[in-house]
Design an enzyme around this catalytic site. Structure first.
Site, mmCIF file in Angstrom:
data_model
loop_
_atom_site.group_PDB
_atom_site.id
_atom_site.type_symbol
_atom_site.label_atom_id
_atom_site.label_comp_id
_atom_site.label_asym_id
_atom_site.label_seq_id
_atom_site.Cartn_x
_atom_site.Cartn_y
_atom_site.Cartn_z
ATOM 1 N N ASN A 134 -0.490 -3.242 15.846
ATOM 2 C CA ASN A 134 -0.569 -3.687 14.461
ATOM 3 C C ASN A 134 0.710 -3.290 13.727
ATOM 4 O OD1 ASN A 134 -1.139 -4.047 11.756
ATOM 5 N ND2 ASN A 134 -3.094 -2.985 11.797
ATOM 6 N N HIS A 174 30.899 24.850 1.383
ATOM 7 C CA HIS A 174 32.035 25.159 2.247
ATOM 8 C C HIS A 174 31.604 25.748 3.590
ATOM 9 C CE1 HIS A 174 32.090 28.522 -0.993
ATOM 10 N NE2 HIS A 174 31.069 28.699 -0.196
ATOM 11 N N LEU A 217 0.841 -1.194 0.000
ATOM 12 C CA LEU A 217 0.000 0.000 0.000
ATOM 13 C C LEU A 217 0.877 1.245 0.000
ATOM 14 C CD1 LEU A 217 -2.594 -1.230 2.666
ATOM 15 C CD2 LEU A 217 -2.548 -1.653 0.186
ATOM 16 N N CYS A 218 0.867 1.976 -1.124
ATOM 17 C CA CYS A 218 1.806 3.095 -1.330
ATOM 18 C C CYS A 218 1.095 4.391 -1.715
ATOM 19 C CB CYS A 218 2.787 2.761 -2.451
ATOM 20 S SG CYS A 218 3.526 1.137 -2.379
ATOM 21 N N GLU A 248 -9.295 -8.482 19.541
ATOM 22 C CA GLU A 248 -9.722 -7.081 19.596
ATOM 23 C C GLU A 248 -8.646 -6.185 18.991
ATOM 24 O OE1 GLU A 248 -11.159 -3.737 22.903
ATOM 25 O OE2 GLU A 248 -10.878 -5.829 23.507
ATOM 26 N N GLY A 280 -2.464 1.244 16.567
ATOM 27 C CA GLY A 280 -3.592 0.336 16.679
ATOM 28 C C GLY A 280 -3.225 -0.810 17.612
ATOM 29 N N GLY A 326 -8.087 5.679 2.155
ATOM 30 C CA GLY A 326 -8.085 4.668 3.198
ATOM 31 C C GLY A 326 -7.384 3.392 2.763
#
Length: 407
Positions: free
Chosen positions: A156, A306, A6-7, A142, A130, A79
């Site tokens: 996650n 420099h 996913l990008c 959960e 998450g 999303g």
């Protein structure tokens, strides 16, 4: 089996570094984040689908010749869930899904053993992620996004193994309150129907969400490099430790390089330059006479000719520094440097210099206070102390009244 990376995201917390490139294309250790992920999975899968959207041409141009890489454009809905759904027509019964903005060591073999699995990471600050709760058999029961009172310190890790029914769940999901179809919402539905194994990832893992995360991953990758000197080395050059000097790089006389460090092809360093550990000079950069670079990423085409000092900083492409440009990187009180992230001032790390976009020019005698961000295409006039963020496309200068009195 195939992989989906996913990008498509913009990476707003990393601005101005992401003004001209998507977050997965930010460099660490001399290569884009995304390249490390592709190297991890290319021998495990048949095809690698990159879901792209924001600044997609940067990704497409870089990876277009990879034999396993194919590109899928994400549609209008944002999303992570909708990003995965965009690749539906190309996927079979099972597949890997990986976020395109993580740096990790795990070899993924244990995740591949299960029908449905999620990579987990144990962290000290779970409320920023998450949070995942497991039962006694390591099944996920959960998931809660950024809870004030986390029920565990497992989060996650952004690496998944799914069966195709996750796509059916995504099809039926309504966008969240912020108008996005979230992958985690689909996982919550999947938990009710079948088991998802939680696999603790081994080794280093970092979610590149803020500029100092990029520097942290850069240090981690550089710790693993081996010495390789292929470029042109001048007289009296001292190279200590594990340093990579690529072919067509030039190290001029009386320069000192302390590894680990990477000097990419086309870079010119010296004379009398001091390159300190954890520095990466990308392609076609120039660091000149009596300049010092430490723990920094200097992107392609930037010139620091420099008498300058750059420490704990990230400098974008094609910048040009006037003589004696200095970055401060440490507060007097030794407290964490404060940085403006999406309009909120947050504490970062003890040492952090300037975060600079592309095509920035500085005049002579310019100094930057710790944690300052400078947007792309800006000019910083001479003799300035920059102690506040500079927006993109801005010219900052001062006018001193000069008086001349005849004797």
């Amino acid at each position: 089996m195939d992989a989906v990376i996913l990008c498509a995201g913009k990476g707003t917390r990393l601005l101005p570094l992401t003004e001209n490139r998507p977050k997965p294309m930010l460099p660490v250790g001399g290569k884009p984040i995304l390249e490390y992920i592709i190297e991890k999975v290319e021998n495990l899968v048949d095809n690698i689908y990159l879901v792209v959207k924001y600044k997609k041409d940067v990704i497409i141009d870089y990876f277009r010749d990879h034999p396993k890489v194919k590109f899928v454009e994400q549609g209008d809905i944002d999303g992570t869930g909708y990003a995965l759904l965009s690749a539906r027509n190309f996927l079979g019964d099972e597949f890997l899904v990986i976020n395109g903005d993580i740096v990790f060591e795990d070899r993924l073999k244990e995740i591949l053993l299960h029908e449905n699995a999620m990579g987990l990471v144990e962290v000290e600050n779970p409320k920023e992620f998450g949070v995942v709760v497991l039962d006694r058999e390591s099944n996920i029961v959960e998931i809660e996004e950024k809870p004030e009172n986390p029920k565990s310190n497992l989060i996650n890790g952004g690496i998944y193994k799914f069966q195709s029914d996750i796509l059916d769940i995504l099809e039926d999901l309504e966008p969240s309150e912020r108008g996005e179809v979230e992958l985690t919402d689909a996982i919550k539905e999947l938990i009710r129907e079948r088991k998802i194994k939680g696999i603790k990832l081994k080794g280093y893992w970092n979610d590149i969400g803020r500029p100092w995360d990029l520097l942290d991953s850069n240090r981690h990758i550089l710790k693993g490099i081996k010495r390789e000197i292929k470029g042109e080395i001048g007289e009296n050059v001292i190279i200590e430790g594990n340093v990579v000097v690529e072919e067509d790089a030039v190290i001029r006389h009386n320069t000192v390089i302390e590894g680990p460090a990477v000097i990419k092809s086309g870079a010119v360093v010296g004379p009398l330059t001091y390159i300190r550990p954890y520095t990466v000079l990308m392609e076609d950069t120039f660091v000149g006479n009596s300049s010092e670079i430490k723990n920094s990423i200097i992107m392609r085409g930037t010139k620091i000719p420099h008498l300058s000092y750059i420490g704990d900083s990230i400098i974008g492409e094609n910048c040009n520094f006037g003589c004696n440009t200095i970055t401060a990187n440490l507060r007097f009180d030794n407290k964490p440097v404060k940085v403006n992230i999406k309009g909120r001032v947050v504490e970062s790390v003890r040492k952090l210099g300037v975060i600079m976009g592309d095509n920035v020019k500085t005049g002579i005698q310019v100094s930057f206070m710790p944690g300052v961000k400078v947007g792309s295409n800006s000019w910083i006039g001479p003799n300035l102390l920059v102690d506040k963020d500079v927006k993109s496309n801005t010219f900052i200068y001062k006018i001193d009244e000069k008086k001349v009195k005849r004797l």
